[in-house]
Design a protein around this motif. Structure first.
Motif, PDB file in Angstrom:
ATOM      1  N   GLU A  31      -4.197  10.085   1.846  1.00  0.00           N
ATOM      2  CA  GLU A  31      -4.615  10.618   3.138  1.00  0.00           C
ATOM      3  C   GLU A  31      -3.777  11.818   3.583  1.00  0.00           C
ATOM      4  O   GLU A  31      -4.170  12.540   4.493  1.00  0.00           O
ATOM      5  CB  GLU A  31      -4.555   9.516   4.213  1.00  0.00           C
ATOM      6  CG  GLU A  31      -5.407   8.308   3.844  1.00  0.00           C
ATOM      7  CD  GLU A  31      -5.555   7.274   4.971  1.00  0.00           C
ATOM      8  OE1 GLU A  31      -5.344   7.622   6.140  1.00  0.00           O
ATOM      9  OE2 GLU A  31      -5.906   6.124   4.643  1.00  0.00           O
ATOM     10  N   TYR A  32      -2.624  12.026   2.944  1.00  0.00           N
ATOM     11  CA  TYR A  32      -1.737  13.102   3.389  1.00  0.00           C
ATOM     12  C   TYR A  32      -2.389  14.473   3.256  1.00  0.00           C
ATOM     13  O   TYR A  32      -2.149  15.369   4.058  1.00  0.00           O
ATOM     14  CB  TYR A  32      -0.444  13.129   2.566  1.00  0.00           C
ATOM     15  CG  TYR A  32       0.509  11.973   2.794  1.00  0.00           C
ATOM     16  CD1 TYR A  32       0.411  11.151   3.909  1.00  0.00           C
ATOM     17  CD2 TYR A  32       1.524  11.712   1.892  1.00  0.00           C
ATOM     18  CE1 TYR A  32       1.298  10.100   4.103  1.00  0.00           C
ATOM     19  CE2 TYR A  32       2.422  10.668   2.082  1.00  0.00           C
ATOM     20  CZ  TYR A  32       2.299   9.863   3.177  1.00  0.00           C
ATOM     21  OH  TYR A  32       3.179   8.841   3.366  1.00  0.00           O
ATOM     22  N   ILE A  59      -1.723  -5.826   8.980  1.00  0.00           N
ATOM     23  CA  ILE A  59      -1.448  -4.528   8.348  1.00  0.00           C
ATOM     24  C   ILE A  59      -0.265  -3.929   9.099  1.00  0.00           C
ATOM     25  O   ILE A  59      -0.328  -3.766  10.314  1.00  0.00           O
ATOM     26  CB  ILE A  59      -2.657  -3.579   8.446  1.00  0.00           C
ATOM     27  CG1 ILE A  59      -3.894  -4.206   7.794  1.00  0.00           C
ATOM     28  CG2 ILE A  59      -2.336  -2.229   7.798  1.00  0.00           C
ATOM     29  CD1 ILE A  59      -5.149  -3.328   7.883  1.00  0.00           C
ATOM     30  N   LYS A  79      -9.824   9.038   5.162  1.00  0.00           N
ATOM     31  CA  LYS A  79      -9.229   8.042   6.052  1.00  0.00           C
ATOM     32  C   LYS A  79      -9.772   6.650   5.761  1.00  0.00           C
ATOM     33  O   LYS A  79     -10.972   6.465   5.580  1.00  0.00           O
ATOM     34  CB  LYS A  79      -9.507   8.408   7.506  1.00  0.00           C
ATOM     35  CG  LYS A  79      -8.716   9.604   7.965  1.00  0.00           C
ATOM     36  CD  LYS A  79      -9.076   9.996   9.368  1.00  0.00           C
ATOM     37  CE  LYS A  79      -8.443   9.056  10.384  1.00  0.00           C
ATOM     38  NZ  LYS A  79      -8.696   9.522  11.772  1.00  0.00           N
ATOM     39  N   ALA A  80      -8.878   5.690   5.784  1.00  0.00           N
ATOM     40  CA  ALA A  80      -9.295   4.311   5.554  1.00  0.00           C
ATOM     41  C   ALA A  80      -9.990   3.753   6.793  1.00  0.00           C
ATOM     42  O   ALA A  80      -9.555   3.985   7.911  1.00  0.00           O
ATOM     43  CB  ALA A  80      -8.075   3.452   5.239  1.00  0.00           C
ATOM     44  N   SER A  81     -11.088   3.048   6.555  1.00  0.00           N
ATOM     45  CA  SER A  81     -11.744   2.264   7.604  1.00  0.00           C
ATOM     46  C   SER A  81     -11.750   0.812   7.143  1.00  0.00           C
ATOM     47  O   SER A  81     -12.775   0.299   6.705  1.00  0.00           O
ATOM     48  CB  SER A  81     -13.196   2.722   7.806  1.00  0.00           C
ATOM     49  OG  SER A  81     -13.244   4.037   8.247  1.00  0.00           O
ATOM     50  N   PRO A  82     -10.618   0.163   7.201  1.00  0.00           N
ATOM     51  CA  PRO A  82     -10.601  -1.229   6.735  1.00  0.00           C
ATOM     52  C   PRO A  82     -11.561  -2.078   7.564  1.00  0.00           C
ATOM     53  O   PRO A  82     -11.733  -1.843   8.757  1.00  0.00           O
ATOM     54  CB  PRO A  82      -9.147  -1.655   6.957  1.00  0.00           C
ATOM     55  CG  PRO A  82      -8.572  -0.683   7.929  1.00  0.00           C
ATOM     56  CD  PRO A  82      -9.318   0.595   7.756  1.00  0.00           C
ATOM     57  N   ASN A  83     -12.175  -3.034   6.915  1.00  0.00           N
ATOM     58  CA  ASN A  83     -13.158  -3.884   7.591  1.00  0.00           C
ATOM     59  C   ASN A  83     -12.450  -4.772   8.609  1.00  0.00           C
ATOM     60  O   ASN A  83     -11.714  -5.692   8.255  1.00  0.00           O
ATOM     61  CB  ASN A  83     -13.886  -4.734   6.533  1.00  0.00           C
ATOM     62  CG  ASN A  83     -14.986  -5.567   7.146  1.00  0.00           C
ATOM     63  OD1 ASN A  83     -14.850  -6.119   8.233  1.00  0.00           O
ATOM     64  ND2 ASN A  83     -16.099  -5.677   6.440  1.00  0.00           N
ATOM     65  N   MET A  84     -12.689  -4.461   9.872  1.00  0.00           N
ATOM     66  CA  MET A  84     -11.963  -5.163  10.933  1.00  0.00           C
ATOM     67  C   MET A  84     -12.458  -6.592  11.109  1.00  0.00           C
ATOM     68  O   MET A  84     -11.732  -7.448  11.621  1.00  0.00           O
ATOM     69  CB  MET A  84     -12.082  -4.389  12.250  1.00  0.00           C
ATOM     70  CG  MET A  84     -11.484  -3.001  12.215  1.00  0.00           C
ATOM     71  SD  MET A  84      -9.712  -2.969  11.808  1.00  0.00           S
ATOM     72  CE  MET A  84      -9.049  -3.695  13.310  1.00  0.00           C
ATOM     73  N   VAL A 117       2.401  -1.111   4.535  1.00  0.00           N
ATOM     74  CA  VAL A 117       2.022   0.276   4.263  1.00  0.00           C
ATOM     75  C   VAL A 117       3.254   1.163   4.384  1.00  0.00           C
ATOM     76  O   VAL A 117       3.803   1.319   5.471  1.00  0.00           O
ATOM     77  CB  VAL A 117       0.931   0.766   5.254  1.00  0.00           C
ATOM     78  CG1 VAL A 117       0.428   2.145   4.840  1.00  0.00           C
ATOM     79  CG2 VAL A 117      -0.212  -0.233   5.337  1.00  0.00           C
ATOM     80  N   LEU A 139      -7.137   0.981   0.179  1.00  0.00           N
ATOM     81  CA  LEU A 139      -6.797   0.067   1.275  1.00  0.00           C
ATOM     82  C   LEU A 139      -8.029  -0.720   1.711  1.00  0.00           C
ATOM     83  O   LEU A 139      -7.972  -1.934   1.931  1.00  0.00           O
ATOM     84  CB  LEU A 139      -6.206   0.861   2.451  1.00  0.00           C
ATOM     85  CG  LEU A 139      -5.924   0.085   3.736  1.00  0.00           C
ATOM     86  CD1 LEU A 139      -4.984  -1.092   3.500  1.00  0.00           C
ATOM     87  CD2 LEU A 139      -5.333   1.014   4.798  1.00  0.00           C
ATOM     88  N   VAL A 177       0.592   6.715   2.694  1.00  0.00           N
ATOM     89  CA  VAL A 177      -0.846   6.793   2.427  1.00  0.00           C
ATOM     90  C   VAL A 177      -1.114   8.122   1.739  1.00  0.00           C
ATOM     91  O   VAL A 177      -1.769   9.002   2.268  1.00  0.00           O
ATOM     92  CB  VAL A 177      -1.672   6.618   3.729  1.00  0.00           C
ATOM     93  CG1 VAL A 177      -1.620   5.177   4.199  1.00  0.00           C
ATOM     94  CG2 VAL A 177      -1.197   7.522   4.858  1.00  0.00           C
ATOM     95  N   ASP A 202       0.823  -1.216   0.000  1.00  0.00           N
ATOM     96  CA  ASP A 202       0.000   0.000   0.000  1.00  0.00           C
ATOM     97  C   ASP A 202       0.848   1.253   0.000  1.00  0.00           C
ATOM     98  O   ASP A 202       1.672   1.469   0.883  1.00  0.00           O
ATOM     99  CB  ASP A 202      -0.900  -0.005   1.241  1.00  0.00           C
ATOM    100  CG  ASP A 202      -1.926   1.116   1.205  1.00  0.00           C
ATOM    101  OD1 ASP A 202      -2.187   1.655   0.124  1.00  0.00           O
ATOM    102  OD2 ASP A 202      -2.470   1.456   2.274  1.00  0.00           O
TER     103      ASP A 202
END
Lengths: 346, 346
Positions: free
Chosen positions: B260-261, B282, B267-272, B254, B239, B257, B232
């Motif tokens: 996101e800078y 990650i 912002k990433a909300s990866p599926n937890m 990673v 992501l 990002v 990434d």
């Protein structure tokens, strides 16, 4: 001979927070004479483990997890499988006989008719209560052991944060960490739990997250120099706050995200810039991945139990009808320690 | 003797996407005679590495990273440090003499007056262009090498997804992965880049993310059986899409990002839940963490370069005045491969 078997089902798929009204008690007639040639085993269930992950199997859409058997959707109206300790009352299988006490994947029911492959092992009489095999000596303990020792590779003196710290897994993680010589802070959802963590379980500090307006500030208060290890049971905002307060090379192990199970809005957006600059690792895991260290886990945990160094916290309800409220209560923070429904004593 | 040194500064802190108007060219008189007793080295800069991470040092609030020197905020109006190759034109330090070619942390400037500790190494004449030491044989290469081989531990045949795949790091990761025998898919932001990836760099597949309405579906199209490794560079929605399509025990490294800078909303909300059930890791990292394998990295990469197996993609601009547009262009996807500003030839 025939008896009546009561069991619990979901009426329909559950897409958000579970309620008792989503469940129903059903009854069926159950004959105790097995068909000739059957190798079924009929088990009278004694103790049922009540675990939050089951909510994910109660959703209609578990498709993304469909490669993983314990994430396959349940079927409304059908028996729900769970980790259970029971006593064999009839057996067509030569490996099991009447009165054997067995641990296995049975059902939320008074009786289960099971195949050999559902039985994990026979339990011999031991110095500890049988229920320990559902908690501290079972998958809760293995989750704590694998997630803490194998995933996080802790060192003595490291700073450890545990969420849902009075829950079935969190309380054991915190105790393992203290026994290793770490500084340990737990968060939980009531003052009573906070006191339990500090006074009975030996956590260095604990706080009630429901009383904190700013979780980030709360975490910083207990970790002014940062967190080495975060053992995550909850996800969501607590995960974000922990990541914001990690030290360089911090490790986050995630065994569950209970705050996200029932509220899709509650998704964690951990700060990825922190992840990069602090070289943080976030790793998901399942207890089943650590069957290879089950022996080490059992040896270490039995030693701690025998020395009285590890305290066991169980939260019991009675009777099959109490299963829905026991399960729903997990999501309201009602339980303290491992939640077990007792159907009969051994 | 005195000359005029032009250098680039930020006028003020930059809180979102950088624009050329945020920067200014300044001039100063620079004497070439060093004070007696000074151990300074004066370097004429030849090649300047243009790197997106610098945006994080242009923000007023980098406090959460304040333990890490290369994340400390820059000061508006002051010279900006960066990785540079230059030629010594005057030296008060016995270790360096006139005409030595040196790699170090100098400045976005025509000339830099530096201390010994800013000089990483002298560069001897070699079979490859000097600029390779800023890219494929420098930190871009080390980022690719460390993040792919050390963090992801790839196996031949594994399925690898690379974002920002035509960028300075991504293009090398994809080539390393192909050379190892992986299936490699890259995403990039233009048709031209997609063609480069497939036709020149040997990626199995590539796609233009800007033409995809549903990133999750796009990733699934190229990875119907899932991703083993996601490298990434961008964070955000990509992501999330990658995490949704990971295989069990998938690894995400990673190194940045970039999406996101400049946009805090992104912002990433990866599926937890996927993270747990699929046991995904990650992990954030920095190239500097892999100085211990610099030798291995150099050996392997030189072998590939000599064989012609590894293609080098550089994107050059000319002159100190081109630095702001070169830098701003990184965030608009203007560059293809390693972005370098050439000030003079060696």
């Amino acid at each position: 001979m025939e008896l009546t078997n009561k069991y619990i089902v979901i009426k329909h798929y559950i897409e958000d927070a579970p309620k008792e009204s989503h469940f129903k008690v059903k009854s069926e007639a159950l004959g105790l004479s097995l068909e000739p040639g059957s190798d079924d085993v009929i088990v009278k269930n004694l103790y049922i483990s009540i675990d939050p992950y089951l909510i994910n199997r109660m959703k209609s859409h578990s498709a993304s997890h469909n490669a993983i058997s314990f994430a396959t959707p349940l079927i409304p109206g059908k028996a729900i499988d769970a980790l259970v300790i029971g006593k064999v009352i009839a057996s067509g299988n030569a490996k099991f006989e009447k009165d054997d006490v067995v641990l296995g994947v049975f059902t939320w029911a008074e009786y289960s008719v099971v195949k050999e492959q559902s039985i994990i092992k026979k339990l011999e009489s031991s110095e500890f209560p049988l229920t320990y095999h559902l908690g501290v000596l079972g998958f809760s303990g293995l989750t704590a052991y694998g997630g803490f020792f194998e995933i996080c590779r802790p060192q003595k003196g490291e700073k450890v944060f545990v969420s849902a710290a009075s829950g079935s897994v969190g309380n054991i993680v915190g105790q393992y960490a203290k026994l290793l010589g770490c500084y340990v802070v737990g968060c939980a959802g009531s003052q009573k739990k906070v006191e339990l963590l500090k006074e009975k379980l030996g956590f260095d500090e604990a706080f009630n997250y429901k009383e904190e307006i700013d979780l980030n500030a709360a975490v910083k208060r207990y970790f002014p120099d940062g967190i080495d290890i975060y053992f995550d049971n909850v996800g969501g905002k607590m995960l974000e706050a922990a990541v914001d307060n990690m030290k360089a090379f911090g490790r986050v192990s995630v065994c569950g995200v209970i705050s996200e199970y029932t509220n899709a809005e509650n998704k964690a957006s951990p700060n990825m810039l922190n992840l990069v600059y602090k070289r943080i690792t976030i790793r998901g895991f399942l207890a089943a991945d650590f069957m290879n260290v089950f022996g080490d886990f059992t040896d270490k945990t039995l030693d701690y139990l025998r020395d009285g160094q590890l305290k066991v916290i169980e939260d019991r309800s009675l009777g099959v009808e109490s299963i829905p409220s026991a399960f729903v209560g997990l999501f309201n923070g009602d339980n303290v320690g491992k939640k077990i429904v007792v159907l009969a004593d051994d």
